[in-house]
Design a protein around this motif. Structure first.
Motif, PDB file in Angstrom:
ATOM      1  N   PRO A 142       0.830  -1.202   0.000  1.00  0.00           N
ATOM      2  CA  PRO A 142       0.000   0.000   0.000  1.00  0.00           C
ATOM      3  C   PRO A 142       0.865   1.253   0.000  1.00  0.00           C
ATOM      4  CG  PRO A 142       0.007  -0.997   2.179  1.00  0.00           C
ATOM      5  CD  PRO A 142       0.765  -1.918   1.268  1.00  0.00           C
ATOM      6  N   PHE A 143       0.402   2.265  -0.753  1.00  0.00           N
ATOM      7  CA  PHE A 143       1.133   3.511  -0.955  1.00  0.00           C
ATOM      8  C   PHE A 143       0.964   4.421   0.250  1.00  0.00           C
ATOM      9  CE2 PHE A 143       1.218   7.809  -3.125  1.00  0.00           C
ATOM     10  CZ  PHE A 143       2.590   7.842  -3.265  1.00  0.00           C
ATOM     11  N   ASP A 144       2.081   4.945   0.759  1.00  0.00           N
ATOM     12  CA  ASP A 144       2.062   5.863   1.900  1.00  0.00           C
ATOM     13  C   ASP A 144       2.700   7.174   1.467  1.00  0.00           C
ATOM     14  OD1 ASP A 144       2.247   7.222   4.282  1.00  0.00           O
ATOM     15  OD2 ASP A 144       3.600   5.790   5.246  1.00  0.00           O
ATOM     16  N   ASN A 145       1.868   8.169   1.183  1.00  0.00           N
ATOM     17  CA  ASN A 145       2.397   9.448   0.705  1.00  0.00           C
ATOM     18  C   ASN A 145       2.562  10.463   1.833  1.00  0.00           C
ATOM     19  OD1 ASN A 145      -0.184  10.235   1.287  1.00  0.00           O
ATOM     20  ND2 ASN A 145      -0.773  10.690  -0.801  1.00  0.00           N
ATOM     21  N   SER A 146       2.540  10.013   3.067  1.00  0.00           N
ATOM     22  CA  SER A 146       2.585  10.935   4.200  1.00  0.00           C
ATOM     23  C   SER A 146       3.876  11.747   4.266  1.00  0.00           C
ATOM     24  CB  SER A 146       2.374  10.181   5.507  1.00  0.00           C
ATOM     25  OG  SER A 146       3.392   9.220   5.684  1.00  0.00           O
ATOM     26  N   THR A 147       4.967  11.239   3.738  1.00  0.00           N
ATOM     27  CA  THR A 147       6.232  11.981   3.798  1.00  0.00           C
ATOM     28  C   THR A 147       6.723  12.402   2.411  1.00  0.00           C
ATOM     29  OG1 THR A 147       7.504   9.923   3.716  1.00  0.00           O
ATOM     30  CG2 THR A 147       6.968  10.802   5.896  1.00  0.00           C
ATOM     31  N   LEU A 148       5.923  12.158   1.388  1.00  0.00           N
ATOM     32  CA  LEU A 148       6.334  12.515   0.031  1.00  0.00           C
ATOM     33  C   LEU A 148       5.679  13.822  -0.406  1.00  0.00           C
ATOM     34  CD1 LEU A 148       5.919   9.045  -1.706  1.00  0.00           C
ATOM     35  CD2 LEU A 148       8.063  10.144  -1.071  1.00  0.00           C
ATOM     36  N   ALA A 149       6.405  14.616  -1.157  1.00  0.00           N
ATOM     37  CA  ALA A 149       5.833  15.830  -1.748  1.00  0.00           C
ATOM     38  C   ALA A 149       5.372  15.481  -3.159  1.00  0.00           C
ATOM     39  CB  ALA A 149       6.876  16.933  -1.795  1.00  0.00           C
ATOM     40  N   ILE A 150       4.225  16.010  -3.548  1.00  0.00           N
ATOM     41  CA  ILE A 150       3.708  15.757  -4.887  1.00  0.00           C
ATOM     42  C   ILE A 150       4.477  16.640  -5.874  1.00  0.00           C
ATOM     43  CG2 ILE A 150       1.828  17.451  -4.877  1.00  0.00           C
ATOM     44  CD1 ILE A 150       0.091  15.068  -6.052  1.00  0.00           C
ATOM     45  N   THR A 151       4.715  16.137  -7.082  1.00  0.00           N
ATOM     46  CA  THR A 151       5.525  16.835  -8.074  1.00  0.00           C
ATOM     47  C   THR A 151       4.636  17.526  -9.098  1.00  0.00           C
ATOM     48  OG1 THR A 151       7.283  15.195  -7.848  1.00  0.00           O
ATOM     49  CG2 THR A 151       7.277  16.484  -9.867  1.00  0.00           C
ATOM     50  N   ASP A 152       4.917  18.804  -9.360  1.00  0.00           N
ATOM     51  CA  ASP A 152       4.232  19.547 -10.419  1.00  0.00           C
ATOM     52  C   ASP A 152       4.914  19.184 -11.730  1.00  0.00           C
ATOM     53  OD1 ASP A 152       3.094  21.333 -12.166  1.00  0.00           O
ATOM     54  OD2 ASP A 152       3.540  23.106 -10.964  1.00  0.00           O
ATOM     55  N   CYS A 153       4.185  18.508 -12.608  1.00  0.00           N
ATOM     56  CA  CYS A 153       4.791  17.997 -13.841  1.00  0.00           C
ATOM     57  C   CYS A 153       5.256  19.098 -14.789  1.00  0.00           C
ATOM     58  CB  CYS A 153       3.815  17.054 -14.549  1.00  0.00           C
ATOM     59  SG  CYS A 153       3.540  15.528 -13.618  1.00  0.00           S
ATOM     60  N   THR A 154       4.737  20.318 -14.638  1.00  0.00           N
ATOM     61  CA  THR A 154       5.213  21.413 -15.494  1.00  0.00           C
ATOM     62  C   THR A 154       6.653  21.790 -15.146  1.00  0.00           C
ATOM     63  OG1 THR A 154       4.338  23.112 -14.006  1.00  0.00           O
ATOM     64  CG2 THR A 154       2.915  22.386 -15.829  1.00  0.00           C
ATOM     65  N   GLN A 155       7.108  21.408 -13.955  1.00  0.00           N
ATOM     66  CA  GLN A 155       8.466  21.708 -13.525  1.00  0.00           C
ATOM     67  C   GLN A 155       9.479  20.635 -13.946  1.00  0.00           C
ATOM     68  OE1 GLN A 155       9.008  24.722 -12.086  1.00  0.00           O
ATOM     69  NE2 GLN A 155       6.813  25.008 -12.417  1.00  0.00           N
TER      70      GLN A 155
END
Length: 151
Positions: free
Chosen positions: A40-53
């Motif tokens: 199972p995916f745990d995004n609690s410590t990950l920052a989401i990436t803006d694909c335009t960057q």
């Protein structure tokens, strides 16, 4: 129903149904570097990436990422997960994001490609969670519609 109330309902309806997509944000991680990237995916410590960057790829000049991708790979019995912005492909299979493209190869290799562009972070877990702000907004909108319909 009065004209002003009809206009208010129309504006509410348009605000909640109209979607404009300028850019997409995707999860970007690898389970071989970060076990939280797996399922199972745990995004609690990950920052989401803006694909335009994201940087332009040398071998795809002028192509920008417009989707998210999750790759599930089994190599010699070990599962690996890769989540990232996607530069090419189409969402799901024939546009249906519920389905992923599966490939098998020699030497006990299995790959599943899931591509999506329906919402930010769509390459995360399969569970859909509503935030408290979305619940509050939906409740207020429902209350306004009910109020105007009673008049």
């Amino acid at each position: 129903m009065k004209t002003l109330e009809k206009c208010a309902l129309a504006v509410l309806f348009i605000c909640f149904t109209l979607q404009t997509v300028q850019a997409i944000k995707c999860w970007d991680c690898r389970s071989d570097n970060d076990p939280k990237c797996g399922d199972p995916f745990d995004n609690s410590t990950l920052a989401i990436t803006d694909c335009t960057q994201e940087h332009e790829l040398e071998h795809l000049p002028g192509v920008r990422p417009t989707m998210c991708r999750k790759i599930r790979q089994k190599v010699h019995g070990e599962w690996r997960y890769f989540r990232s912005c996607a530069y090419m492909g189409e969402p799901g299979i024939e546009g249906d994001e519920r389905f992923c493209l599966m490939r098998t190869g020699s030497y006990n290799i299995f790959m599943e490609y899931c591509t999506c562009n329906s919402k930010d972070g769509c390459n995360g877990a399969g569970q859909h969670r509503l935030g408290w702000l979305q619940v509050l907004t939906g409740t207020l909108a429902t209350g306004l519609v009910a109020y105007f319909l009673r008049q």
